[in-house]
Every structure is written in C-alpha cells, then in structure tokens.
Design a protein around this motif. Structure first.
Motif, PDB file in Angstrom:
ATOM      1  N   ALA A 195     -11.879   3.182  -2.212  1.00 39.76           N
ATOM      2  CA  ALA A 195     -10.493   2.742  -2.048  1.00 39.76           C
ATOM      3  C   ALA A 195      -9.830   2.528  -3.410  1.00 39.76           C
ATOM      4  O   ALA A 195      -8.672   2.901  -3.614  1.00 39.76           O
ATOM      5  N   THR A 243      -2.794   5.209   2.158  1.00 40.67           N
ATOM      6  CA  THR A 243      -3.290   4.223   3.126  1.00 40.67           C
ATOM      7  C   THR A 243      -2.379   4.217   4.346  1.00 40.67           C
ATOM      8  O   THR A 243      -1.506   3.354   4.491  1.00 40.67           O
ATOM      9  N   ASN A 266      -7.473   2.597   6.115  1.00 46.88           N
ATOM     10  CA  ASN A 266      -6.809   1.307   6.300  1.00 46.88           C
ATOM     11  C   ASN A 266      -7.088   0.351   5.140  1.00 46.88           C
ATOM     12  O   ASN A 266      -6.816  -0.843   5.229  1.00 46.88           O
ATOM     13  N   PRO A 316       0.822  -1.209   0.000  1.00 43.89           N
ATOM     14  CA  PRO A 316       0.000   0.000   0.000  1.00 43.89           C
ATOM     15  C   PRO A 316       0.857   1.261   0.000  1.00 43.89           C
ATOM     16  O   PRO A 316       1.975   1.259   0.504  1.00 43.89           O
ATOM     17  N   TRP A 369      -6.921  -0.698   0.904  1.00 48.86           N
ATOM     18  CA  TRP A 369      -6.232  -0.513  -0.380  1.00 48.86           C
ATOM     19  C   TRP A 369      -6.507  -1.717  -1.266  1.00 48.86           C
ATOM     20  O   TRP A 369      -6.780  -2.818  -0.772  1.00 48.86           O
ATOM     21  N   ARG A 394      -4.596  -2.654   5.504  1.00 49.89           N
ATOM     22  CA  ARG A 394      -3.140  -2.566   5.649  1.00 49.89           C
ATOM     23  C   ARG A 394      -2.705  -3.177   6.978  1.00 49.89           C
ATOM     24  O   ARG A 394      -1.829  -4.038   7.029  1.00 49.89           O
TER      25      ARG A 394
END
Length: 227
Positions: free
Chosen positions: A126, A95, A166, A90, A168, A150
């Motif tokens: 995202a 992120t 958080n 990421p 991705w 992540r």
C-alpha cells in the motif's frame, strides 16, 4: 522510429496510472519512483525528438511528439505524482475502496477485529503504490502513517486477502490525520447501528471526501474513539 517512441510513451503514460488503479494483487507493486524513472526517461527522449523535428521542419512529427510528451507528463509520471494529496485523502484511482457487506446486522453484530487482517506485505504494498518508502517516508514524516481502510470496517468496508484496493497510507499529523478519521468512523458506526443512517449513506461518506462528510459526526464525536 518516431512513431514507435510515441506509442511507447503513450503506453507508459496510460499503463502507469491505469495499472496502479487496478491494485488487486499485492505482488510486484511498482513504486512511484520506479514509474517516475521509466516515464521520465521517455520524456527526455521525446524532448530530444521534439527539438530534432523542429530543426527538420517536420510538422506532423513535431505535433505527434509534443502530444505524446504532454500525455506522459499529465498521466504517466507514476502513482506518487498522480494524485493531489498530502496523505489526508486517498487517491480514488489507487484506492477505489472495497465493501465486505451492505447488511446492517452483519456489520453491527460483529467486532471489526474479526475482519482486520492486514499483513505486513499488504502494508508495504500500500505504501509503495503511493511511492512511499518506509514507515516515515513521504508525507508520513515523523508522525508516521496508518495503513487505513478507505471504507471503514465499522460501516461494512472490506479487507480482501491479497488486495490493497481499500488500503492507503494516511498520515497522523495535521488537522485531518488518521486519529480524526478514527473518531468519525466510530461516530458514523454508532449512528449506523442505531438506525439513524443507512448502510449506503454511511459508506458514501467515505467514498467521497471524508473530511467533508464527517463534519457533522466529528462535531459530536468524543475526542478519543477506538477504530
């Protein structure tokens, strides 16, 4: 007028990357393509200004234009081009990660499904933040992508409602696709709940380059593991 254009270019450059890094709301997330079009147009204007200033011999104007254009090219082409990634890792700006808790008992006493509530809208946002249009766009390819956390829920990662901080789009294909990260997450989660690793160290594995931090855990992890 030249100075006004310079200010606009710098604003475009800084806002495109910094704004994307503050991805707190899922609403109106601009795609990398959209940022690219806007900032690309600014670059085009500045190239013309540079040529004009060279011909007029105005050194100060030429320097200002060149600096602004360079800044745009480095920082402002948009989220899709602001990261050196193929979908394996990421982008730390887009992120940054989010943590639900750092309490070992709170993590190990609950199944992750209790906190896994990623909406379709959040998934689309995202992907758009990374300039990916559709489930198989960009680096997702034929294998597709998983909208991954992540910092995994298995080590206390968060899934804040209305946030993609958080999340991705991680590709499926390749030596470090999301299936491999799933195995690592499960292995690190078992080590955490067995007391062999602290919560802080478990989360740090995924805050950094997970492909490096996961190496010892992947060596002993089963081939298939539930996330």
């Amino acid at each position: 007028m030249t100075r006004i254009f310079a200010a606009l270019a710098l604003a475009c450059a800084l806002s495109s990357h910094a704004w994307a890094g503050a991805v707190v709301s899922i609403h109106d997330v601009p795609s990398g393509l959209e940022w690219g079009i806007v900032c690309g147009a600014v670059i085009g204007v500045f190239l013309l200004l540079v040529v004009a200033s060279v011909r007029s011999g105005r050194e100060s104007t030429r320097g200002l234009c060149a600096l602004a254009a360079l800044t745009v090219m480095v920082f402002g082409i948009g989220p899709a081009l602001a990261l050196d990634s193929d979908g394996t890792r990421p982008d730390p700006v887009l992120t940054p990660g989010a943590v639900r808790t750092a309490d070992r008992h709170a993590i190990c006493a609950h199944a992750t499904r209790e906190f896994r509530h990623v909406t379709v809208t959040e998934k689309v946002a995202a992907r758009r933040a990374y300039g990916i249009m559709g489930e198989h766009g960009g680096w997702c390819g034929a294998g597709g992508c998983e909208i991954d956390h992540r910092i995994p829920l298995t080590v206390g990662g968060g899934n804040p409602r209305g946030s993609i901080a958080n999340l991705w789009p991680q590709r499926a294909d390749g030596p470090f696709g999301f299936h491999v990260k799933d195995r690592c997450e499960a292995s690190v989660g078992r080590a955490l709940c067995a007391g062999r690793i602290s919560v802080e160290d478990a989360q740090a594995i995924f805050r950094g380059d997970w492909t490096v931090g996961c190496a010892p855990y992947l060596a002993r992890a089963p081939r298939r593991a539930a996330k």
